[in-house]
Write a protein that holds these residues in place. Structure first.
Motif, PDB file in Angstrom:
ATOM      1  N   ILE A   1       7.465   9.826  14.837  1.00 43.10           N
ATOM      2  CA  ILE A   1       7.455   9.971  13.380  1.00 43.10           C
ATOM      3  C   ILE A   1       8.628  10.855  12.982  1.00 43.10           C
ATOM      4  N   ALA A   2       9.563  10.272  12.242  1.00 37.09           N
ATOM      5  CA  ALA A   2      10.709  11.050  11.763  1.00 37.09           C
ATOM      6  C   ALA A   2      10.302  11.968  10.630  1.00 37.09           C
ATOM      7  N   ALA A   3       9.547  11.417   9.675  1.00 39.68           N
ATOM      8  CA  ALA A   3       9.202  12.194   8.491  1.00 39.68           C
ATOM      9  C   ALA A   3       7.946  11.652   7.835  1.00 39.68           C
ATOM     10  N   VAL A   4       7.207  12.560   7.233  1.00 41.29           N
ATOM     11  CA  VAL A   4       6.140  12.223   6.303  1.00 41.29           C
ATOM     12  C   VAL A   4       6.751  12.379   4.917  1.00 41.29           C
ATOM     13  N   VAL A   5       6.808  11.294   4.173  1.00 47.43           N
ATOM     14  CA  VAL A   5       7.582  11.260   2.930  1.00 47.43           C
ATOM     15  C   VAL A   5       6.643  11.180   1.728  1.00 47.43           C
ATOM     16  N   VAL A   6       6.872  12.056   0.763  1.00 41.45           N
ATOM     17  CA  VAL A   6       6.075  12.093  -0.455  1.00 41.45           C
ATOM     18  C   VAL A   6       6.976  11.781  -1.640  1.00 41.45           C
ATOM     19  N   ASP A   7       6.647  10.750  -2.397  1.00 42.25           N
ATOM     20  CA  ASP A   7       7.359  10.448  -3.636  1.00 42.25           C
ATOM     21  C   ASP A   7       6.956  11.469  -4.702  1.00 42.25           C
ATOM     22  N   CYS A   8       7.899  11.908  -5.493  1.00 42.34           N
ATOM     23  CA  CYS A   8       7.567  12.911  -6.503  1.00 42.34           C
ATOM     24  C   CYS A   8       8.570  12.856  -7.638  1.00 42.34           C
ATOM     25  N   ALA A   9       8.258  13.562  -8.722  1.00 42.70           N
ATOM     26  CA  ALA A   9       9.157  13.636  -9.872  1.00 42.70           C
ATOM     27  C   ALA A   9      10.140  14.793  -9.753  1.00 42.70           C
TER      28      ALA A   9
ATOM     29  N   PRO B   1     -16.229   2.408   2.531  1.00 40.60           N
ATOM     30  CA  PRO B   1     -16.741   1.060   2.265  1.00 40.60           C
ATOM     31  C   PRO B   1     -15.787   0.178   1.489  1.00 40.60           C
ATOM     32  N   ASP B   2     -15.127   0.758   0.510  1.00 40.96           N
ATOM     33  CA  ASP B   2     -14.234  -0.036  -0.335  1.00 40.96           C
ATOM     34  C   ASP B   2     -13.047   0.824  -0.730  1.00 40.96           C
ATOM     35  N   PRO B   3     -12.034   0.906   0.150  1.00 38.82           N
ATOM     36  CA  PRO B   3     -10.889   1.788  -0.147  1.00 38.82           C
ATOM     37  C   PRO B   3     -10.268   1.459  -1.499  1.00 38.82           C
ATOM     38  N   GLU B   4     -10.015   2.489  -2.276  1.00 37.69           N
ATOM     39  CA  GLU B   4      -9.462   2.270  -3.604  1.00 37.69           C
ATOM     40  C   GLU B   4      -8.070   1.651  -3.502  1.00 37.69           C
ATOM     41  N   THR B   5      -7.738   0.854  -4.484  1.00 36.94           N
ATOM     42  CA  THR B   5      -6.464   0.149  -4.462  1.00 36.94           C
ATOM     43  C   THR B   5      -5.433   0.857  -5.336  1.00 36.94           C
ATOM     44  N   VAL B   6      -5.462   2.180  -5.302  1.00 37.35           N
ATOM     45  CA  VAL B   6      -4.438   2.942  -5.996  1.00 37.35           C
ATOM     46  C   VAL B   6      -3.290   3.213  -5.040  1.00 37.35           C
ATOM     47  N   ARG B   7      -2.177   3.625  -5.601  1.00 41.66           N
ATOM     48  CA  ARG B   7      -1.018   3.906  -4.766  1.00 41.66           C
ATOM     49  C   ARG B   7      -0.888   5.395  -4.522  1.00 41.66           C
ATOM     50  N   TYR B   8      -1.303   5.851  -3.373  1.00 40.26           N
ATOM     51  CA  TYR B   8      -0.971   7.216  -2.968  1.00 40.26           C
ATOM     52  C   TYR B   8       0.537   7.259  -2.710  1.00 40.26           C
ATOM     53  N   ARG B   9       1.106   8.443  -2.831  1.00 39.68           N
ATOM     54  CA  ARG B   9       2.566   8.539  -2.787  1.00 39.68           C
ATOM     55  C   ARG B   9       3.062   9.122  -1.471  1.00 39.68           C
TER      56      ARG B   9
END
Length: 246
Positions: A132-140, A61-69
């Motif tokens: 799709i070349a890659a599924v990319v995940v940002d991380c530390a 209903p209301d997708p959260e406006t957070v940033r998935y990585r």
């Protein structure tokens, strides 16, 4: 025991519209389109495919406006193909996006619901991945993430460094799963994409969940309620789902 990456899960206000955007963007078919869930996969795809990755768009209903990585990198075969693909994606409803990329050879776009993705310049490593070349995940910490995901799935670890790690299906098909080191808070772009892992037929979902928790995953509550899937978070807090065997 083993798990494979089965779905890229998008949350959306309009699952049908976003699902059809991604089907058209990737040259795929829409294989299911209900009131709350739209699935898109390679032409001829039949769920569940032991190798192919598909897109599942789920209405909320209301997708959260957070940033998935998590974001997608799309492959191209030539400079002309890259330009043609960018133009076609804009016709489908994609818009240019600025995530601080500066002067780079790839093009950053956002889909109709604001999820950022990249259209890469031609790269030899991605010549046989499909769209799709890659599924990319940002991380530390790419090394730590590679250790976890290498154990979590039956994919093969291809390379790892302090800045980048890359895995791919052991069958040598489809996109890569990549972990890129980023500075926390470096961008504020909205992205509602997560990974869904699928056990092989005959494997036990509960046993797989227990195995993942032993590797460092933790239970996560995203309001899923009583569902057939289990929501976990990886060691850096990225939520993902373990589906029931199909």
């Amino acid at each position: 025991m083993a798990l494979r990456l089965g779905l890229l899960n998008f949350k959306a206000r309009d699952n049908s519209a976003l699902g059809r955007f991604w089907a058209d963007a990737l040259g795929w078919d829409v294989f299911s389109d209900g009131p709350a869930v739209t699935g898109a996969g390679p032409v001829g795809f039949v769920w569940p495919d032991p190798v192919a990755l598909c897109v599942c768009v789920v209405a909320v209903p209301d997708p959260e406006t957070v940033r998935y990585r998590v974001h997608l990198d799309l492959a191209t075969t030539s400079a002309a193909h890259q330009a043609e693909l960018v133009a076609r994606l804009k016709e489908l409803g994609a818009t240019p996006a600025d995530v601080g990329q500066g002067d780079v050879p790839w093009t950053v776009l956002a889909d109709p619901e604001g999820n950022v993705f990249c259209v890469l310049e031609p790269r030899e490593i991605y010549r046989d991945t499909g769209p799709i070349a890659a599924v990319v995940v940002d991380c530390a910490d790419p090394r730590a993430m590679a250790r976890f995901w290498d154990e979590a799935m039956d994919w093969t670890l291809h390379e790892v460094s302090d800045d980048h790690a890359r895995l791919r299906s052991a069958k040598g098909a489809g996109p890569y799963l990549e972990f890129i080191r980023t500075t926390p808070g470096a961008t504020t772009v909205w992205n509602r994409v997560h990974l869904d892992l699928l056990p092989y037929p005959g494997d036990d979902q509960a046993a797989e969940v227990a195995r993942l928790q032993a590797l460092g995953a933790t239970p996560a509550d995203v309001g899923q309620g009583d569902a057939s899937w289990v929501v976990l978070a990886d060691p850096e807090g990225n939520e993902f789902c373990v589906l029931a065997p199909a």
